[in-house]
Enzyme design. Structure first.
Site, short mmCIF file in Angstrom:
data_model
loop_
_atom_site.label_atom_id
_atom_site.label_comp_id
_atom_site.label_asym_id
_atom_site.label_seq_id
_atom_site.Cartn_x
_atom_site.Cartn_y
_atom_site.Cartn_z
N TYR A 143 0.91 -1.32 -0.19
CA TYR A 143 -0.11 0.01 -0.29
C TYR A 143 0.90 1.21 -0.01
O TYR A 143 1.74 1.27 0.71
CB TYR A 143 -0.90 0.06 1.35
CG TYR A 143 -1.68 1.30 1.49
CD1 TYR A 143 -2.87 1.51 0.56
CD2 TYR A 143 -1.44 2.14 2.43
CE1 TYR A 143 -3.57 2.64 0.67
CE2 TYR A 143 -2.43 3.43 2.47
CZ TYR A 143 -3.62 3.50 1.64
OH TYR A 143 -4.10 4.69 2.04
N ASP A 238 9.29 2.77 -0.92
CA ASP A 238 8.48 3.48 -0.03
C ASP A 238 8.87 2.91 1.37
O ASP A 238 8.40 1.65 1.85
CB ASP A 238 6.97 3.11 -0.26
CG ASP A 238 6.05 3.59 0.58
OD1 ASP A 238 6.16 4.02 1.60
OD2 ASP A 238 4.65 3.49 0.19
N LYS A 266 5.67 9.08 8.92
CA LYS A 266 5.51 8.53 10.24
C LYS A 266 6.63 8.97 11.21
O LYS A 266 6.54 9.97 11.87
CB LYS A 266 5.36 7.14 10.14
CG LYS A 266 3.92 6.64 9.30
CD LYS A 266 3.61 5.12 9.45
CE LYS A 266 2.64 4.92 8.53
NZ LYS A 266 1.34 5.47 8.80
#
Length: 426
Positions: A143, A238, A266
């Site tokens: 994702y 990613d 994050k």
């Protein structure tokens, strides 16, 4: 008497679709009522009823030093006293960019944005603009945010272009996205052999965290690096989840692979909305105002958010930080595995740095297909048993978990003790 969580959830559904602002929070996968959090400290948070939980999502990764760390809170408070946002450059943005470039040799220049979705979307646009190609390769189970080109699932046959997985995504977008199987280097070889001159980039989670924790094999990533180099495609890692979470050098440091572009988020925000994408200088200079690839954001590099991120980044560089974090995460994985074995429940766990995965299966999955074959019903029952016992795991069988530096031996032991009871109930 109704739980305050029930009351808040009913109220939220009247004004917000599904009652939540991000779908996984709705507990649809596991059933039941989501917990509305009122405060957090260290490895714990408390819900609207005042119940305390050991937290293993950590805001889905950013709370690596524990919730409400004094240094992070102090940095945010100090930054806020000078103003919340300016729409103009600040020195804080430079400091964060310099820190990322110093810690990641693959990143020569970096641009700050506000979310992982924004960073991944921008990295894709940059790759397409720099190569003047349209097609991208992604992997089933990975994702990369909710940008249109990335909300695509595998087609019906091997090496087929994907179909949209969300309403509102035009098929014309999806037809430029090729979806392959994770950890299948032979497929990569084949697709580049047949259409390598059309592929702008390959984007991958080197440690996948959105089909639960699934590690890439070294051969898979090495093949990816080689075929991208041979065909002039851009390799994008990613590392929104794995960046500064699995180690100070991120997943690319663990694997010894140099991507062309890296997507971060994050941890670099420490719980505030900060993300970034960066890489080779010759690629980054295609971005406006230097080049023709446009990307902008009013709140990019927000000074209060960057302050939280920089305070967190300093803390994770303390001697022994990642060794201790990894040791605690391994203790959790090993303790849960032993508890399941005692109860005779088919179960295994894996850990990389401060990330972990739980699987109701006989062996650790290495692909999306293997992950889909795990016992999701048993996970759901385990999730609720642990929740009742004061342990908050990700409310989905397909999400990785996160340990923080605040998860002490006593906290891990309390978790394993709860798991013994939960496994017995299963």
């Amino acid at each position: 008497m109704n739980s305050k969580n029930d009351i808040l959830f009913a109220r939220a559904q009247a004004s917000t679709p599904g009652g939540v602002n991000s779908p996984v929070r709705a507990f649809r996968s596991v059933g039941g009522t989501p917990r509305f959090i009122t405060r957090a400290e260290g490895p714990h948070f408390w819900d609207a009823d005042g119940k305390r939980y050991i937290d293993y999502i950590g805001s889905w990764g950013p709370a690596i030093v524990g919730h409400a760390h004094p240094d992070v809170i102090r940095a945010v408070q100090e930054a806020a006293t000078h103003g919340l946002s300016f729409g103009a450059p600040t020195e804080a943005e430079i400091l964060m960019a310099e820190e990322i470039c110093r810690l990641l040799p693959s990143v020569e220049q970096v641009r700050l944005v506000s979310s992982g979705t924004e960073a991944a979307m921008s990295a894709l646009r940059l790759a397409r603009g720099a190569t003047r190609r349209d097609k991208i390769v992604k992997f089933e189970g990975c994702y990369h945010g909710h940008a249109d080109s990335l909300l695509v699932k595998a087609g019906s046959g091997l090496l087929t272009f994907g179909n949209p997985t969300s309403a509102g995504v035009p098929e014309d977008f999806a037809r430029h996205t090729l979806v392959l199987d994770y950890n299948e280097p032979q497929q990569l070889e084949e697709v580049f052999r047949t259409m390598g001159d059309q592929i702008a980039c390959v984007i991958v989670e080197p440690v996948a965290g959105n089909m639960n924790l699934v590690r890439a094999t070294p051969e898979f990533l090495q093949t990816m690096r080689r075929v991208c180099s041979e065909h002039g495609a851009v390799l994008i890692f990613d590392e929104v989840m794995s960046g500064f979470r699995v180690g100070l050098g991120c997943a690319q440091g663990l694997y010894g692979i140099t991507p062309d572009l890296t997507v971060l988020g994050k941890v670099i925000g420490g719980g505030m909305p900060v993300a970034a994408f960066g890489g080779r200088k010759d690629l980054m200079q295609h971005l406006a105002p230097l080049g023709p690839v446009y990307q902008a954001g009013t709140l990019s590099g927000n000074p209060v958010a960057v302050a939280a991120g920089m305070a967190t980044m300093k803390l994770v560089q303390q001697p022994g930080f990642y060794e201790n974090l990894g040791a605690q995460t391994n203790k959790l994985a090993e303790g849960l595995t032993a508890a399941a074995r005692e109860a005779g429940v088919p179960f295994c766990a894996d850990a990389v740095g401060g990330m972990f995965g739980l699987y109701f299966a006989d062996s650790i999955p290495a692909s999306y297909k293997a992950m889909m074959a795990t016992d999701k019903d048993r996970f759901n029952r385990f999730f609720h048993a642990m929740l009742d016992l004061g342990v908050y795991l990700a409310p989905s069988a397909f999400e990785a978990g996160f340990v923080s530096a605040a998860h002490s031996d006593a906290v891990i032991a309390e978790t394993v003790s709860a798991a013994r009871q939960a496994f017995t109930r299963l």
